[in-house]
Design a protein around this motif. Structure first.
Motif, PDB file in Angstrom:
ATOM      1  N   ALA A 162     -12.951   1.376  -4.557  1.00  0.00           N
ATOM      2  CA  ALA A 162     -13.620   1.475  -3.246  1.00  0.00           C
ATOM      3  C   ALA A 162     -14.984   0.797  -3.304  1.00  0.00           C
ATOM      4  CB  ALA A 162     -13.743   2.936  -2.839  1.00  0.00           C
TER       5      ALA A 162
ATOM      6  N   ARG B   7      -7.933   9.941 -11.936  1.00  0.00           N
ATOM      7  CA  ARG B   7      -7.388   9.170 -10.813  1.00  0.00           C
ATOM      8  C   ARG B   7      -8.453   8.985  -9.722  1.00  0.00           C
ATOM      9  NH1 ARG B   7      -1.590  10.366  -7.849  1.00  0.00           N
ATOM     10  NH2 ARG B   7      -1.527   8.388  -6.745  1.00  0.00           N
ATOM     11  N   THR B   8      -9.173  10.042  -9.427  1.00  0.00           N
ATOM     12  CA  THR B   8     -10.233   9.952  -8.410  1.00  0.00           C
ATOM     13  C   THR B   8     -11.303   8.943  -8.823  1.00  0.00           C
ATOM     14  OG1 THR B   8      -9.809  12.218  -7.759  1.00  0.00           O
ATOM     15  CG2 THR B   8     -11.936  11.305  -7.093  1.00  0.00           C
TER      16      THR B   8
ATOM     17  N   ALA C 241      -4.540   4.160  -7.346  1.00  0.00           N
ATOM     18  CA  ALA C 241      -5.416   4.094  -6.177  1.00  0.00           C
ATOM     19  C   ALA C 241      -4.639   3.851  -4.882  1.00  0.00           C
ATOM     20  CB  ALA C 241      -6.453   2.989  -6.387  1.00  0.00           C
TER      21      ALA C 241
ATOM     22  N   THR D 205       0.850  -1.191   0.000  1.00  0.00           N
ATOM     23  CA  THR D 205       0.000   0.000   0.000  1.00  0.00           C
ATOM     24  C   THR D 205       0.888   1.245   0.000  1.00  0.00           C
ATOM     25  OG1 THR D 205      -1.454  -1.211   1.493  1.00  0.00           O
ATOM     26  CG2 THR D 205      -1.868   1.164   1.269  1.00  0.00           C
TER      27      THR D 205
ATOM     28  N   ILE E 232      -9.986   5.525  -8.162  1.00  0.00           N
ATOM     29  CA  ILE E 232     -10.007   5.242  -6.712  1.00  0.00           C
ATOM     30  C   ILE E 232     -11.422   4.822  -6.304  1.00  0.00           C
ATOM     31  CG2 ILE E 232      -9.815   6.322  -4.407  1.00  0.00           C
ATOM     32  CD1 ILE E 232      -7.557   8.117  -5.633  1.00  0.00           C
ATOM     33  N   GLN E 233     -12.409   5.552  -6.820  1.00  0.00           N
ATOM     34  CA  GLN E 233     -13.809   5.252  -6.463  1.00  0.00           C
ATOM     35  C   GLN E 233     -14.262   3.890  -6.981  1.00  0.00           C
ATOM     36  OE1 GLN E 233     -15.670   8.806  -7.983  1.00  0.00           O
ATOM     37  NE2 GLN E 233     -15.273   9.978  -6.100  1.00  0.00           N
TER      38      GLN E 233
ATOM     39  N   LEU F  77      -3.245   1.181  -3.788  1.00  0.00           N
ATOM     40  CA  LEU F  77      -3.583  -0.103  -3.159  1.00  0.00           C
ATOM     41  C   LEU F  77      -2.404  -1.079  -3.175  1.00  0.00           C
ATOM     42  CD1 LEU F  77      -7.038  -0.534  -4.913  1.00  0.00           C
ATOM     43  CD2 LEU F  77      -6.625   0.169  -2.526  1.00  0.00           C
TER      44      LEU F  77
END
Ligand code: GLN
Length: 447
Positions: free
Chosen positions: A364, A356-357, A408, A167, A360-361, A410
């Motif tokens: 999630a 990028r956001t 993200a 991470t 990420i979503q 991760l």
């Protein structure tokens, strides 16, 4: 240590996994440990390590595979090297890589190409190709790499070994020569899942010198590794089996997923709809960060300098950077400088950050009701050396399946899933933030 150094030397002409060997000091360090007696409390004591050459090592040349640093000898150790050395691990050498970790085949190195451990006519992947090939060739049991867009997982896949990108924030980046600072992470290559967990346990943790490292508890990652996958909720993204992914790779990964089902995991199809925009966003963001990070190589502070009598300061910068950087690094610096320049920022950098956001979503959402995501690590198996050199976009496309994970932040692992036409295929296991434990548990059940 002696055996590892001997194997490293003997393999150089065929594989070229190393840029610099640490022969004298490694033997000295090993002799000191011998004199003290074996430390049974400490499993890494006396273990020979190979280190990617973008991690600074005190008194040991560190080049990032670039001409601009080819005479650079750092005065301190990276945080991960400090940790490993204090546990008795022995650095036997610095491994080959793409210049400044920019590439996916270890062919952009100033120090020549590295070969794949399984087939010397194939690339070892990149950018941590030397580390991966050294572990897969049996030279060392462990090597460190760095992963900005896939540089641990892709070479691990191409060489049939275990590679983990932790991470973002899990491992201190202090002493890692920065490429894309919001994406870079350091992680281990090993031949077994358990060894990988042992090394992560040793290198993880908050470090005041890296403000992006996070204050998260560092478990012993080998604990609970044998728990199995019964009831584990696995998401398989449909985009990871789309057109453009090699049929042989898909077949092997589908077999692995069926195996997980037979072991009691609950598998279902999920979607990461924005992952297809990952490469475009990454090359804007990573290159922008790189163009800023690489400003420090000016011919004055580090390494190579084109200094001559009577030159202006500007001449010195231009000359040093023109001669010191290779073609791929220059391409990224130009791309990044352009994307950040006044008038273009909104169209490129800002758009990239927005994408990028969305990525990420996507993750999630899937992780709301799944424990891990499984799919292939790469779009194909290792390709021929020299086959993609003159086509940067083709080279960039190789990281389609790994880049979204960096964007993200991760954790992601690649481990060998089987073979297609005699070459290793990598299974990628993506986890929730700071949940490397579940990745190890999943991997161990399959291994
Ligand atoms: N291949 C990708 C690139 O060239 C990723 C490199 C990396 O993870 N360091 O940028």
């Amino acid at each position: 240590t002696k055996a590892a150094l001997k194997k490293a030397k003997n393999s150089q002409s065929e594989i070229n996994a190393y840029i610099t060997l640490n022969e004298e000091n490694a033997l000295k360090h090993a002799a000191e440990l011998d004199a003290k007696g074996i430390d049974f409390q400490n499993i890494l004591s006396g273990i020979p390590f190979a280190i990617k050459d973008n991690l600074v090592t005190k008194g040991l040349r560190t080049t990032a595979a670039s001409h601009i640093l080819d005479n650079f000898v750092p005065v301190y150790d990276a945080a991960v090297i400090e940790k490993l050395t204090s546990l008795g691990a022995i650095t036997i050498g610095k491994t080959n890589m793409d210049e400044f970790a920019m590439g996916g085949s270890t062919e952009t190195s100033y120090f020549g190409k590295t070969a794949n451990a399984w087939d010397h006519t194939k690339v070892p992947g990149g950018s941590s190709g030397g580390s991966a090939s050294a572990v897969a060739s049996g030279i060392v049991p462990v090597a460190l790499g760095s992963d900005t867009g896939g540089s641990i997982r892709q070479p691990a896949a191409f060489n049939g070994i275990v590679g983990l990108k932790p991470t973002y924030g899990r491992v201190s980046r202090w002493g890692l020569i920065a490429f894309g600072s919001s994406l870079d992470q350091i992680g281990p290559f090993t031949r077994t899942v358990k060894d990988n967990a042992r090394v992560l346990s040793a290198i993880a943790g908050k470090d005041q010198r890296d403000t992006t490292s996070e204050d998260q508890a560092v478990p012993d990652f080998t604990k609970g590794i044998e728990a199995g996958v019964k009831g584990l909720r696995i998401g398989v993204p449909k985009e990871y089996f789309a057109a453009g992914i090699d049929e042989g790779v898909k077949k092997v990964i589908k077999q692995v997923i069926a195996k997980f089902e037979s072991l009691g995991a609950e598998v279902d199809e999920v979607s990461l709809p924005h992952s297809k925009y990952g490469i475009a966003a990454y090359y804007i963001l990573a290159s922008s960060e790189a163009s800023s990070n690489l400003q420090r190589f000016d011919g004055i502070r580090y390494g190579f300098s084109a200094r001559k009598e009577g030159e202006t300061l500007e001449d010195l910068y231009v000359q040093t950077r023109s001669e010191g950087f290779g073609a791929e690094v220059k391409r990224r610096i130009m791309l990044g400088t352009f994307a950040l320049s006044a008038g273009f920022y909104d169209a490129y950098f800002k758009k990239g950050a927005q994408v990028r956001t969305l990525i990420i979503q996507d993750f999630a959402k899937v992780f709301k009701d799944h424990d891990v995501i499984l799919g292939p690590t790469t779009t194909s198996t290792a390709f021929d050396l020299g086959s993609e050199n003159d086509d940067p976009v083709k080279m960039y496309m190789n990281d389609l399946l790994t880049i979204p994970v960096n964007l993200a932040g991760l954790p992601g692992m690649s481990l060998n899933a089987g073979f297609s036409d005699g070459l290793p295929v990598g299974l990628q296991i993506i986890g929730k933030p700071f949940d490397e434990s579940t990745i190890y548990q999943t991997a161990y059940a399959f291994e």
